[in-house]
Design a protein around this motif. Structure first.
Motif, PDB file in Angstrom:
ATOM      1  N   UNK A  13     110.611  37.951  15.841  1.00 35.54           N
ATOM      2  CA  UNK A  13     111.509  39.059  16.195  1.00 35.54           C
ATOM      3  C   UNK A  13     112.806  39.074  15.393  1.00 35.54           C
ATOM      4  N   UNK A  14     113.145  37.976  14.716  1.00 37.87           N
ATOM      5  CA  UNK A  14     114.377  37.931  13.931  1.00 37.87           C
ATOM      6  C   UNK A  14     114.227  38.591  12.566  1.00 37.87           C
ATOM      7  N   UNK A  15     113.026  39.020  12.179  1.00 38.14           N
ATOM      8  CA  UNK A  15     112.832  39.662  10.888  1.00 38.14           C
ATOM      9  C   UNK A  15     113.069  41.160  10.993  1.00 38.14           C
ATOM     10  N   UNK A  16     113.345  41.765   9.830  1.00 37.17           N
ATOM     11  CA  UNK A  16     113.681  43.188   9.811  1.00 37.17           C
ATOM     12  C   UNK A  16     113.332  43.739   8.439  1.00 37.17           C
ATOM     13  N   UNK A  17     112.671  44.894   8.411  1.00 34.72           N
ATOM     14  CA  UNK A  17     112.210  45.494   7.171  1.00 34.72           C
ATOM     15  C   UNK A  17     112.719  46.931   7.068  1.00 34.72           C
ATOM     16  N   UNK A  18     114.042  47.079   7.109  1.00 38.38           N
ATOM     17  CA  UNK A  18     114.701  48.389   7.001  1.00 38.38           C
ATOM     18  C   UNK A  18     114.166  49.389   8.011  1.00 38.38           C
ATOM     19  N   UNK A  19     113.678  48.883   9.138  1.00 39.96           N
ATOM     20  CA  UNK A  19     113.177  49.754  10.187  1.00 39.96           C
ATOM     21  C   UNK A  19     111.715  50.115  10.068  1.00 39.96           C
ATOM     22  N   UNK A  20     111.028  49.693   8.992  1.00 37.22           N
ATOM     23  CA  UNK A  20     109.600  49.994   8.834  1.00 37.22           C
ATOM     24  C   UNK A  20     108.794  49.159   9.824  1.00 37.22           C
ATOM     25  N   UNK A  21     107.688  49.713  10.362  1.00 40.61           N
ATOM     26  CA  UNK A  21     106.871  48.959  11.321  1.00 40.61           C
ATOM     27  C   UNK A  21     106.431  47.609  10.769  1.00 40.61           C
ATOM     28  N   UNK A  22     106.676  46.551  11.526  1.00 42.25           N
ATOM     29  CA  UNK A  22     106.442  45.199  11.021  1.00 42.25           C
ATOM     30  C   UNK A  22     104.978  44.777  11.067  1.00 42.25           C
ATOM     31  N   UNK A  23     104.123  45.570  11.701  1.00 40.51           N
ATOM     32  CA  UNK A  23     102.701  45.209  11.698  1.00 40.51           C
ATOM     33  C   UNK A  23     101.994  45.687  10.430  1.00 40.51           C
ATOM     34  N   UNK A  24     102.738  46.283   9.508  1.00 43.16           N
ATOM     35  CA  UNK A  24     102.123  46.788   8.286  1.00 43.16           C
ATOM     36  C   UNK A  24     102.912  46.375   7.045  1.00 43.16           C
ATOM     37  N   UNK A  25     103.469  45.155   7.064  1.00 43.11           N
ATOM     38  CA  UNK A  25     104.173  44.612   5.907  1.00 43.11           C
ATOM     39  C   UNK A  25     103.651  43.214   5.618  1.00 43.11           C
ATOM     40  N   UNK A  26     103.855  42.748   4.416  1.00 35.78           N
ATOM     41  CA  UNK A  26     103.484  41.387   4.038  1.00 35.78           C
ATOM     42  C   UNK A  26     104.565  40.410   4.473  1.00 35.78           C
ATOM     43  N   UNK A  27     104.195  39.198   4.869  1.00 33.11           N
ATOM     44  CA  UNK A  27     105.213  38.181   5.143  1.00 33.11           C
ATOM     45  C   UNK A  27     105.903  37.759   3.849  1.00 33.11           C
ATOM     46  N   UNK A  28     107.212  37.528   3.923  1.00 33.59           N
ATOM     47  CA  UNK A  28     107.969  37.138   2.732  1.00 33.59           C
ATOM     48  C   UNK A  28     109.009  36.104   3.143  1.00 33.59           C
ATOM     49  N   UNK A  29     109.268  35.144   2.249  1.00 38.51           N
ATOM     50  CA  UNK A  29     110.219  34.078   2.529  1.00 38.51           C
ATOM     51  C   UNK A  29     110.944  33.702   1.244  1.00 38.51           C
ATOM     52  N   UNK A  30     112.260  33.529   1.327  1.00 38.57           N
ATOM     53  CA  UNK A  30     113.094  33.039   0.237  1.00 38.57           C
ATOM     54  C   UNK A  30     113.106  33.964  -0.984  1.00 38.57           C
ATOM     55  N   UNK A  31     113.613  35.203  -0.815  1.00 37.71           N
ATOM     56  CA  UNK A  31     113.731  36.100  -1.966  1.00 37.71           C
ATOM     57  C   UNK A  31     114.682  35.519  -3.005  1.00 37.71           C
ATOM     58  N   UNK A  32     114.421  35.834  -4.278  1.00 38.37           N
ATOM     59  CA  UNK A  32     115.207  35.230  -5.369  1.00 38.37           C
ATOM     60  C   UNK A  32     115.541  36.283  -6.417  1.00 38.37           C
TER      61      UNK A  32
END
Length: 696
Positions: A570-589
């Motif tokens: 629940x702590x993740x956020x994708x600019x308001x896009x539904x989170x059941x249709x995005x890829x998991x991502x960690x440590x952007x660079x």
């Protein structure tokens, strides 16, 4: 609830971040194991510089815990059914009967996402081809020999493509059809993976000199196959060039010639040998490339001053022991040499005889990037992050305008654009009640992490001199000890500011915060609205809108565009896009934009159990926040330097096989050339097999 499953252990469980301990040893000098350099409360007018001489730093290197591990298997984790099938095809080499590019998605992102996986390969979407463009050690200069890892010499390496490619740029070559000029950073060396039988306690002079030659920059012309999208290097082209740790550079701008930059070898304070730890960078509208010197601190031994401590420089011997072979790396013998690193380098790839420059007006810190946007009247604005936990991000606004033309006089004018202007640091304020920012990442009541900010001036350089805007610091001190200037004016402590990219479509500026496991710990800064998670192991991306969309403005609005991690968290956020249709991502660079205004994100240190990768995310329209994984990189590798063209994607595959316990004798990866071959960092190109545009 979908959960990402744990994979084969590839690093010490006590090691912070998803990187192996080996990567932290050689890439950043174990920055995560050291005391955080920024211990300021951002409210004092301290005496750090005045009392610098003679005070002994108390920073001590923590012990390195290494755990030997085997190379990752081709495991798919946390995948949805369609993704799992696609990843399975990639792992086995099978191809679907009909390419599935996906009919949904923003323009430029219409491909079936690659699933999280641990395949020891570059895994791209079904229907896409790829090739290794150039590897470490491939000869690019006339007279350079073929790569022989068992008999490598400094002279050979100086004519060959360097090690651990990071930032990439592809520049046009007028008059040479189907050719472009590739420029690459060579960030750092990992001698354990370069030399058979390497003894870290006793490196040889030859090994050290090879490492010097493997650092720096490379320019190499590449030729495209219009039928396939494949890129291949053109060896011995007159524009091909290597810049190394022993190439002569000019120090330019307001601090050039300062007493702080003078050494026994260079009493003028204007000439320096080499560039070190070049991470990300940028291109300029006048045809040059910019390169950020990042973790330069790790190359220098025997520090004793408080200013050294603020930059994370150790008090004992270095990992590579270069100080045994050149006194300039020993601060006890050459106390100012370290002040000559940590700048933005400007390189003219179209003039192989030019002397690269280090621009002191852009400040000295761990520059992750240097990206340029022009004001309406043609003045360059350069954005750069300082890649350290609790450090800051900056911009420089030039007072000079770009001139058009190709004459020598015009060229020389444009090469001086970054020597005069004002350097700023960012201070951010949230607009939510402090009680609503509890460190959990829960959105405040207004539904968004956002607020306002200001650019605080630090110093201004002119043709006649420079003026400090920081009480108690001279202009020279501001430009050489820029971190201290940021401390004094109350800049906002961020979670490792890395790449910063202005959108060529919207003008909004995207600031990448990779992670900060120390956020909220005892004695460290707690969460704030711009850095809303304590123990922030996955990172986030900030979106800035400069006032009136003018890059020279000193005011901006900001919001968090992306809060990374498992979408089920629940702590993740994708600019308001539904989170059941995005890829998991960690440590952007590192980040880059495609022609449609989508932001492409490469990752470093994925903590969700998968290999690092490259992701595209829509920044505008009804699909804003839709994030899809485009590729993953091999075991132990990091994704760097993305370039997104209409019909081709390039990435730098850095430090493949860099897993704790690995060596030349015991490789943890077989990429890119298969079993029995030495593991080699390389640049990879990916394209659609049907010849159509990427993501369409």
């Amino acid at each position: 609830m979908r959960k990402l499953l744990p994979l084969t252990v590839t690093s010490s469980s006590s090691h912070p971040g998803g990187r192996s301990a080996m990567t932290c040893r050689f890439r950043c000098g174990d920055a995560c194991f050291h005391e955080v350099p920024n211990t300021s409360d951002n409210e004092y007018a301290g005496d750090v510089i005045a009392g610098a001489i003679g005070r002994r730093s108390m920073m001590r290197a923590a012990a390195i815990v290494t755990v030997a591990a085997a190379a990752g298997s081709a495991t798919v984790v946390g995948a949805r059914p369609a993704q799992a099938a696609q990843a399975s095809q990639a792992a086995t080499g099978e191809t679907a009967a009909k390419p599935a590019f996906g009919t949904k998605g923003a323009r430029g992102l219409r491909f079936t996402p690659v699933a999280p996986n641990t395949t020891d390969a570059v895994v791209a979407p079904d229907g896409y081809g790829q090739n290794v463009v150039i590897r470490w050690g491939e000869p690019i200069l006339r007279g350079a020999p073929a790569f022989d890892p068992e008999n490598q010499t400094a002279a050979a390496q100086a004519g060959q493509f360097g090690y651990n490619n990071d930032f990439l740029a592809l520049l046009p070559l007028p008059g040479e059809r189907h050719r472009q000029l590739l420029v690459a950073n060579h960030e750092y060396t990992d001698e354990i993976l370069m030399f058979r039988g390497y003894d870290p306690a006793n490196p040889t002079r030859q090994q050290v000199e090879v490492a010097w030659a493997a650092h720096g920059l490379a320019a190499v012309v590449v030729e495209e196959d219009r039928r396939t999208g494949k890129l291949t290097p053109v060896s011995r082209h007159p524009l091909n060039r290597r810049v190394t740790a022993t190439t002569e550079f000019r120090l330019t701008g307001p601090a050039a010639g300062s007493d702080l930059l003078k050494t026994s070898v260079d009493p003028t304070g204007t000439k320096v040998l080499g560039t070190l730890n070049n991470c990300s960078g940028g291109t300029t509208p006048w045809g040059t490339t910019l390169h950020g010197e990042e973790n330069f601190n790790q190359y220098f031994a025997n520090a004793s001053r408080a200013t050294d401590k603020r930059y994370g420089i150790g008090t004992t011997a270095t990992e590579r022991k270069w100080e045994r072979f050149d006194k300039r790396f020993d601060i006890a013998q050459e106390p100012n040499e370290v002040h000559r690193f940590g700048y933005v380098v400007e390189f003219d790839p179209y003039d192989p005889t030019s002397t690269p420059r280090k621009h002191t007006a852009l400040g000295r810190f761990k520059h992750e990037a240097a990206t340029v946007r022009l004001t309406a009247d043609g003045r360059p604005v350069v954005y750069s992050g300082d890649d350290e936990r609790f450090d800051y991000f900056y911009k420089f606004v030039s007072s000079k305008r770009v001139k058009k033309g190709s004459s020598r006089a015009v060229r020389e004018h444009n090469l001086s654009l970054l020597d005069e202007g004002t350097l700023y640091v960012a201070k951010l304020t949230g607009d939510s009640p402090a009680i609503e920012i509890d460190g959990s990442g829960t959105l405040p009541s207004d539904g968004e992490f956002d607020g306002s900010g200001q650019w605080i001036p630090l110093a201004t350089a002119t043709a006649d001199g420079a003026v400090s805007h920081v009480e108690g610091m001279t202009a020279d001190e501001v430009f050489v000890f820029t971190r201290l200037a940021g401390d004094k004016v109350g800049a906002t402590k961020m979670d490792r500011p890395e790449d910063i990219q202005p959108s060529p479509v919207s003008g909004r500026v995207y600031v990448v915060l990779t992670n900060n496991s120390n956020r909220g710990k005892t004695g460290s800064a707690a969460a704030d609205e711009a850095n809303p998670r304590n123990s922030n192991k996955h990172g986030h991306i900030l979106e800035l809108t400069e006032r009136w969309n003018r890059p020279e403005s000193t005011r901006f609005a900001w919001s968090l565009f992306l809060v990374a991690g498992d979408p089920d968290d629940p702590a993740t956020y994708f600019a308001g896009f539904p989170k059941d249709d995005v890829s998991p991502i960690s440590c952007p660079d590192n980040v880059a934009f495609d022609p449609y205004g989508n932001l492409w994100i490469s990752t470093d240190g994925n903590q969700l159990g998968s290999h690092d990768g490259l992701f595209g995310v829509a920044t505008r329209g009804e699909r804003r926040g839709e994030l899809k994984q485009f590729l993953t990189v091999p075991t132990g590798a990091e994704t760097c330097g993305p370039i997104i063209q209409d019909r081709r994607v390039l990435v730098a595959v850095q430090h493949p096989g860099e897993i704790d316990g690995a060596s030349v004798e015991k490789p943890a990866s077989v990429w890119p050339d298969g079993p029995g071959k030495i593991v080699r960092p390389a640049v990879v190109a990916v394209w659609r097999k049907d010849g159509c545009d990427i993501g369409m």
